[in-house]
Design an enzyme around this catalytic site. Structure first.
Site, PDB file in Angstrom:
ATOM      1  CE1 TYR A 151       1.579   3.530   1.269  1.00 35.51           C
ATOM      2  CE2 TYR A 151       2.784   4.330   3.186  1.00 35.51           C
ATOM      3  CZ  TYR A 151       1.916   3.426   2.610  1.00 35.51           C
ATOM      4  OH  TYR A 151       1.367   2.422   3.378  1.00 35.51           O
ATOM      5  CG  ASP A 246       1.270  12.544   4.493  1.00 34.32           C
ATOM      6  OD1 ASP A 246       1.748  12.555   5.647  1.00 34.32           O
ATOM      7  OD2 ASP A 246       0.967  11.498   3.891  1.00 34.32           O
ATOM      8  CE  LYS A 278       6.795   6.539   8.403  1.00 36.63           C
ATOM      9  NZ  LYS A 278       5.932   6.901   7.273  1.00 36.63           N
TER      10      LYS A 278
END
Ligand SMILES: *Cc1c(COP(=O)(O)O)cnc(C)c1O
Length: 438
Positions: A151, A246, A278
């Site tokens: 994702y 990522d 995050k």
């Protein structure tokens, strides 16, 4: 609350959900929060402190979501709270550069060797979207390779995970993503270098970039097989494509330098671009993409690739992120690992004794519990598990005051504030819940 359990009814959360549904689609601002795959009423949280959350009905939970990763120090950490309060007192946003965003960028560059230059954005989605645009501009090519089960936010071109096995051109996962957009995306099975070789053999001259989760956490934890990252580097370099790592989830969480810090830079060289989010926002909307200076120099205003943001580098978010990173000492990472050691051992022990088939996979302090046996190497493996049983386990834990991620495809996130009391509470809940679902 040992021996006791919360009832399933949560009147205050239920009332909030009904109000929310009247004005917000599905009552939530991000789908997984709706408890869709586990059923029941999502808990509306009123406050958090350290490892504990308190919901609208006044119930306490040990938090194993940690805002899906950012709250690595626990909730309302005093150092971060002070930094945020000080920054806010100086004004919230100016639309001009500020010292705080420079300090955050410096901290990222200092920690992650191959990142020479970094642009701050507001979400992981923006970071990957911008990295893809940059890779396309740099290479003058349009096709992007991603892996099923990875994702990268809700970027049109990356919202495709269909089709494993052969190199198929992907169909979009969501209505509203034009086939033309998803059609520029090749989705391959994770951990399968042969599939990557085959895709490049066929389309190599058109491939701008391979994007991969540094160590996937969005299909449950599926670490890259030894040599996989190096193989991606070798193949992309040979074909003149960029490699985008990522690290939105793993960055600054699994080590001070994220997955790169754990795995090390492959002999073949580091990825060209990285994305972060995050943890680096400390619970505020801040994310980043960065990497090779010559590639990053193509961004406006130093180059022609447009990318911008009204709130990018926001001083309050930058202060929260910087204070969080600065508090992430070696002791913090050691504590995260220790908490993960204890919890994974407890799950293995209880599930083992109660005869529940399971597989625990781990990257640093991030781990997930698959309700199946045997190694999980890719998305097909991850999907082959007992999701119905996970729903029962999730609610059995919730009744015992532990809030797990409400999906069997998510990692369990711990924080350095998970002290002996919180850990013991989870261990006891795991034993009770395992007995209940056996
Ligand atoms: C969470 C996540 C994103 C998206 O970040 P948002 O801030 O939710 O847009 C991208 N990539 C990975 C690996 C993630 O875990």
């Amino acid at each position: 609350m040992s021996g006791t359990a919360y009832p399933d009814e949560v009147p205050a959360s239920q009332a909030l959900l009904e109000r929310a549904r009247a004005v917000i689609p599905g009552g939530v601002n991000s789908p997984v929060r709706a408890f869709g795959s586990v059923g029941g009423t999502p808990r509306f949280m009123a406050s958090g402190s350290g490892p504990w959350l308190v919901d609208a009905d006044g119930r306490r939970y040990v938090d194993l979501v940690c805002s899906w990763g950012p709250m690595i120090l626990g909730h309302a950490h005093p150092d971060v709270l002070r930094a945020v309060t000080e920054a806010a007192a100086d004004g919230f946003s100016f639309g001009t550069p500020t010292a705080r965003e420079v300090a955050l960028a410096e901290e990222i560059v200092r920690r992650v060797g191959p990142v020479e230059s970094v642009r701050l954005v507001n979400s992981g989605t923006e970071a990957t979207m911008s990295a893809i645009r940059l890779a396309r501009a740099f290479t003058g090519r349009s096709v992007v390779v991603k892996f099923a089960g990875c994702y990268h936010g809700h970027v049109d071109a990356l919202l495709a995970s269909a089709g494993s096995g052969v190199a198929t051109f992907a169909l979009p996962d969501s209505p509203g993503v034009p086939p033309s957009s998803a059609g520029e995306t090749i989705v391959l099975p994770y951990n399968d270098l042969d599939a990557v070789e085959a895709a490049f053999a066929e389309r190599g001259a058109n491939i701008a970039a391979v994007i991969t989760e540094a160590a996937p956490g969005n299909m449950g934890i599926v670490p890259p097989a030894p040599g996989f990252t190096a193989g991606l580097r070798r193949i992309t370099a040979r074909h003149g494509a960029l490699l985008v790592s990522d690290e939105v989830m793993t960055g600054f969480r699994v080590s001070a330098a994220g997955w790169l810090g754990l795995e090390g830079v492959p002999q073949e060289g580091p990825p060209d671009l990285f994305t972060f989010g995050k943890v680096m926002g400390g619970g505020f909307p801040a994310a980043a993409f960065g990497g090779r200076a010559d590639v990053m120099a193509m961004l406006a205003p130093s180059g022609p690739v447009y990318q911008a943001g009204t709130l990018s580098g926001n001083p309050v978010a930058s202060a929260a992120g910087l204070a969080t990173l600065q508090a992430c000492t070696p002791q913090v990472y050691a504590r995260l690992d220790e908490v993960a050691d204890t919890l994974t051992a407890a799950v293995a022990d209880s599930f083992g004794r109660h005869g529940i088939p399971h597989r625990i996979q781990r990257v640093g302090s991030m781990f997930s519990v698959f309700l199946r046996e045997g190694e999980v190497r890719d998305y097909d493996d991850a999907r082959d598990q007992d999701t119905e049983r996970f729903g029962r386990f999730f609610h059995a834990m919730l009744r015992r005051g532990v809030h797990l991620p409400p999906s069997c495809y998510e990692a369990w996130f711990v924080s350095a504030s998970h002290d002996e009391e919180a850990v013991a509470h989870v261990v006891e809940a795991v034993e009770g819940a395992a007995a209940e679902i056996a």
